[in-house]
Write an enzyme that holds these catalytic residues in place. Structure first.
Site, PDB file in Angstrom:
ATOM      1  N   SER A 174       0.807  -1.231   0.000  1.00 28.98           N
ATOM      2  CA  SER A 174       0.000   0.000   0.000  1.00 28.98           C
ATOM      3  C   SER A 174       0.829   1.264   0.000  1.00 28.98           C
ATOM      4  O   SER A 174       0.282   2.351  -0.221  1.00 28.98           O
ATOM      5  CB  SER A 174      -0.941   0.016   1.203  1.00 28.98           C
ATOM      6  OG  SER A 174      -1.940  -0.952   1.040  1.00 28.98           O
ATOM      7  N   LYS A 228       0.575   3.445  -2.925  1.00 29.97           N
ATOM      8  CA  LYS A 228      -0.528   4.401  -3.088  1.00 29.97           C
ATOM      9  C   LYS A 228      -0.032   5.833  -3.025  1.00 29.97           C
ATOM     10  O   LYS A 228      -0.646   6.729  -3.604  1.00 29.97           O
ATOM     11  CB  LYS A 228      -1.587   4.154  -2.005  1.00 29.97           C
ATOM     12  CG  LYS A 228      -2.252   2.791  -2.099  1.00 29.97           C
ATOM     13  CD  LYS A 228      -3.117   2.493  -0.867  1.00 29.97           C
ATOM     14  CE  LYS A 228      -3.739   1.084  -0.960  1.00 29.97           C
ATOM     15  NZ  LYS A 228      -4.468   0.725   0.283  1.00 29.97           N
ATOM     16  N   TYR A 286      -4.654   3.795   7.999  1.00 27.22           N
ATOM     17  CA  TYR A 286      -6.019   3.291   8.104  1.00 27.22           C
ATOM     18  C   TYR A 286      -6.632   3.749   9.419  1.00 27.22           C
ATOM     19  O   TYR A 286      -6.462   4.901   9.802  1.00 27.22           O
ATOM     20  CB  TYR A 286      -6.056   1.755   7.960  1.00 27.22           C
ATOM     21  CG  TYR A 286      -5.297   1.279   6.760  1.00 27.22           C
ATOM     22  CD1 TYR A 286      -5.694   1.662   5.478  1.00 27.22           C
ATOM     23  CD2 TYR A 286      -4.174   0.481   6.884  1.00 27.22           C
ATOM     24  CE1 TYR A 286      -4.998   1.235   4.358  1.00 27.22           C
ATOM     25  CE2 TYR A 286      -3.468   0.051   5.775  1.00 27.22           C
ATOM     26  CZ  TYR A 286      -3.881   0.437   4.517  1.00 27.22           C
ATOM     27  OH  TYR A 286      -3.188   0.022   3.429  1.00 27.22           O
ATOM     28  N   VAL A 318       1.013  -3.610   3.868  1.00 27.32           N
ATOM     29  CA  VAL A 318       0.675  -4.856   4.534  1.00 27.32           C
ATOM     30  C   VAL A 318       1.846  -5.848   4.551  1.00 27.32           C
ATOM     31  O   VAL A 318       1.818  -6.851   5.258  1.00 27.32           O
ATOM     32  CB  VAL A 318      -0.593  -5.457   3.870  1.00 27.32           C
ATOM     33  CG1 VAL A 318      -0.235  -6.106   2.555  1.00 27.32           C
ATOM     34  CG2 VAL A 318      -1.293  -6.429   4.788  1.00 27.32           C
TER      35      VAL A 318
END
Lengths: 312, 312, 312, 312
Positions: free
Chosen positions: B68, B71, B247, B265
């Site tokens: 991630s 991103k 998150y 992750v």
């Protein structure tokens, strides 16, 4: 230095000029009768620098109740007493929902997401009542804010507190819900009585910007002055302000302004430029998340012109 | 300067030592077969300073897929092409829910809360496909990251991408849901194909810390060097990292570490100390929010020792 | 006919025998102190037939507070006064959530999903207060239930009402939330005062089964007797009982028992077999949805043996 | 008997007349291209009595795809094969949300609330594929419905199935979400392929009312005829229809019409009057919950005039 302050003064003046020229002004909070009377044309800004000077523009000397910005001060006071035990009763995450939402409490067993949504701030106030009787607690809060500000004239506007108390069904719902989850230790009336009074702390932008110095200057009232809050705690409170200080508009505020800040429903915002300045703005019209529309614009303008951001 | 780097080296070594001694290591991601094989005992950290030097400790030279963290790079690339039009399709607010949650999409008509939850990142990748064919897009992404890193050896681990694609029902659910709301413009297979490949970009901590320099140095590869991303955009991406980069653990990370950062992750985290350094850490065990447990501890240790924070 | 009643008597006896032999008995409601004292071994059942006879088994003559079953009677009374205007303030859909959930109120602007979740029943009670003063209202409710039962000995157990009032933070949260949405017209204390008292209506299974005759016999006390509620209204209340009478276990109850019914947290359930009989059961242990565990089993046994269902 | 049927015929004719005169007709489903072409002025009704006769009015002989009404037939078929094991994979509670909602799946770990929301029906179809290959499964479904109807001309409209498959991102999202929770055992394309085809089963009101006889006549095709589904199972399916058959309008439908029924997005509704009749209506305009607006009105009119309800 002199010329720096002149440049800043000019920028503050421009910020207010642009604010006054703006046609979209947001909507004055309507659910607290005393706040509903505010004039959406008002706009003020004050900056307190590390040399201790405060300069301002517009309606920077008109007093207002600081409303939810009080949550910053009660959090600092409460952490000073309870320390990290507080975090058993309240989280530190952005909520993803409205300031007065009750949804999350049901999903998360009565632990509010952070100390800056209403439910979380009610828990913080309740936690202060572990140490003090309600009247004492209010006295402590007022004295703490007076100490941060260096101004013993700061007071609570009892009429506004009364006005909120009479109309505050949503907050009573939150408090009873917390109680039903075992996360309110005092009678609802006691905790909310203190809560409404802390929200009615009254300051103008000049006073508020001075009260916020500990957030900009590592817990002190400015370099080489008294340590009011430990350095680490001041930084951590600033961190929560950046992630949670504007309810469900916190991400957007961080994106546009790039500073830790806390808004109040009266249209005030307190922001910190670490190492450099503490800023307070006021304009009563709110956006859909309950944050000052024009106040945010003024902060965006000033931080842009001054190149103030925590991100570089 | 030399002694400063020696001090930093010592602190990095200590951070890894403490990490290795920790008994609570989190849980390796189990739902991507290739990641499930990782050894939770691994721990590495690398720091790239403004002088361009990279120093590290522990398993800082073991390559991993960045997952991630990609991103951040696709967001920068996409904003460079589309500009603020992207914000019509994705928000900038913390989500208050899990990285792969679909709830919020239903409540908010298919507009993901931010570009760092899975749904939002899928939209960003989809938006890149407005300009490029899938294969071209991947080439662009790889070249952009190679440019940021100054290392043209960086590659995509096709086996991991394949592994994710085969097991990625949740992401397919998100993509079809977005499509059903009119917020996915390309075939699901095309967009997800690029998405899984970008997640499989492979770097060690040294490379990743170099790739993140633009976040610490106002869009450049370090002071007085090439401007890779505009200053304002780099800051704004950092702002989104701080509010949304971990998150539903973003608030807690800001509180503990106080830096803009993005987790993946695979157990990597990329963090920026504005004006000072870019940091990458790796340890595969994750906490309940999907962020590296030991990685966060290493960052907390180093930032504490070095007094690195954006909040003062 | 005599032999039919003998057969039914035998089946009721068997139902109680099986109930007493059951090892899994659910859990007595713990949040209302007076209810927490109940003995989970208790089990009773009573059936009132269309000939007016009431037969029973087990602890069918032990009085209990009927709790949420009172919502059926206040709904009937309220619809008699207000008619369909009530439906502007409360819906008629199953809630998909717990009996005391507040979530749905926030999603649906303070309109409770149905009159049998707590929030909805509070609105119904509040609506009755449009016509009557609190004390009058209680008198009307008691007289209405006495009239349905044909027994003027039915009373309110003030000690249980008091016990609930002292511990009822969740209901106060619901009431204040409704007030904040403009869907509570009387002071919270007035409406909840009546609400807690109606919940403390005290009956044994025999009385309750007689009170429920209007649901089984088209609004009358049995064929050819007094019309207490209009036929259409009685059917419609039965419809709401079938879809919403067991909170988030309503679907399962309809599947297993196949009758309109309403449960109360004291462990009583009132069910109607249209044209044939009215049934009341009692056993204090509750399942996870707050419905009597053994009571449901007894109803399942009897309806199975008697072939009583609305679905054929 | 003859005069009874004449009376019923007159009432059906009136129901259609009133339906045709209605100005508010709901909105034709727009998201399935083939359905979007339907004429909202159409209205038909058919009733099959226990003597086997079918009478109708209006457009009762125009064939349509039955859409979600197929869920009743696949549930009956699946329970016949798997028995109560199915209930490990799907619940029996009303959902409190839209027919295609994905929210609940995330809250409840991929167990759909009931077999009549889309997610639940996809699981039922998937469960049938435990016994049959996709093509076989379709054959079984068609033969089962032909057997219930006594009409081997019933077919699947492949063009409608194709049209849904091409536009069905929401259902694909649901299926992949189920798969990510481990509650889909077959490839998404296989399960959805069968699902879209079962939805495209094509009948007119006459055929559909005959297909529904087992629900009205305790699992048989009418008194003294073949037992197609066990009595208990037929009643239980009817119970689920009553609590869940109209999505988030199920409570309102039970209140107004008082019969177990299932709606389809093509504007058809199948209802059962236990022991007396099976009814099918059709009118393409839908209300906000996705149920036929005029169809519900026709059912309300006929059940009112005929005094048909399960609640007395």
């Amino acid at each position: 230095m002199q010329s720096d302050q002149q440049k800043l003064q000019a920028i503050l003046d421009q910020a207010v000029d642009h604010a006054r020229a703006s046609t979209e002004r947001g909507r004055v909070a309507h659910y607290i009768p005393e706040l509903a009377k505010a004039d959406p044309q008002k706009a003020g800004i004050a900056v307190t620098l590390d040399n201790g000077e405060t300069i301002g523009a517009g309606d920077w000397q008109q007093p207002n109740t600081i409303q939810s910005i009080s949550k910053v001060f009660t959090l600092a006071l409460c952490l000073g007493t309870l320390g990290d035990n507080l975090w058993r009763r309240v989280g530190r995450e952005p909520s993803g929902s409205a300031f007065d939402s009750i949804l999350q409490l049901e999903h998360e067993n009565g632990i509010p997401r952070n100390p800056f949504v209403n439910a979380g701030a009610i828990v913080v106030t309740d936690a202060i009542l572990a140490t003090y009787q309600p009247k004492e607690a209010l006295g402590e809060i007022v004295r703490f804010v007076q100490g941060l500000t260096g101004d013993d004239q700061i007071f609570i506007d009892g009429r506004v507190a009364q006005s909120e108390e009479e109309t505050g069904h949503r907050n009573r719902a939150l408090a009873h819900y917390l109680a039903s989850c075992g996360n309110l230790y005092n009678p609802v009336a006691h905790t909310l009585g203190v809560y409404y009074n802390q929200c009615a702390l009254t300051m103008d932008c000049a006073q508020l910007s001075r009260a916020g110095r500990f957030l900009a200057f590592a817990g002190t009232l400015g370099p080489n002055r008294q340590q009011m809050v430990s350095m680490k705690r001041a930084r951590r409170i600033a961190a929560i302000m950046l992630t949670c200080g504007h309810y469900d508009g916190s991400g957007d505020f961080a994106y546009r302004v790039g500073l830790p800040a806390k808004s109040g429903v009266s249209g005030m915002i307190l922001a910190a430029v670490p190492g450099i300045a503490s800023i307070a703005v006021w304009s009563p019209g709110l956006d859909r998340n309950g944050n000052s529309h024009i106040g945010t614009q003024m902060l965006e303008y000033v931080t842009n012109e001054m190149d103030w951001t925590v991100f570089s």
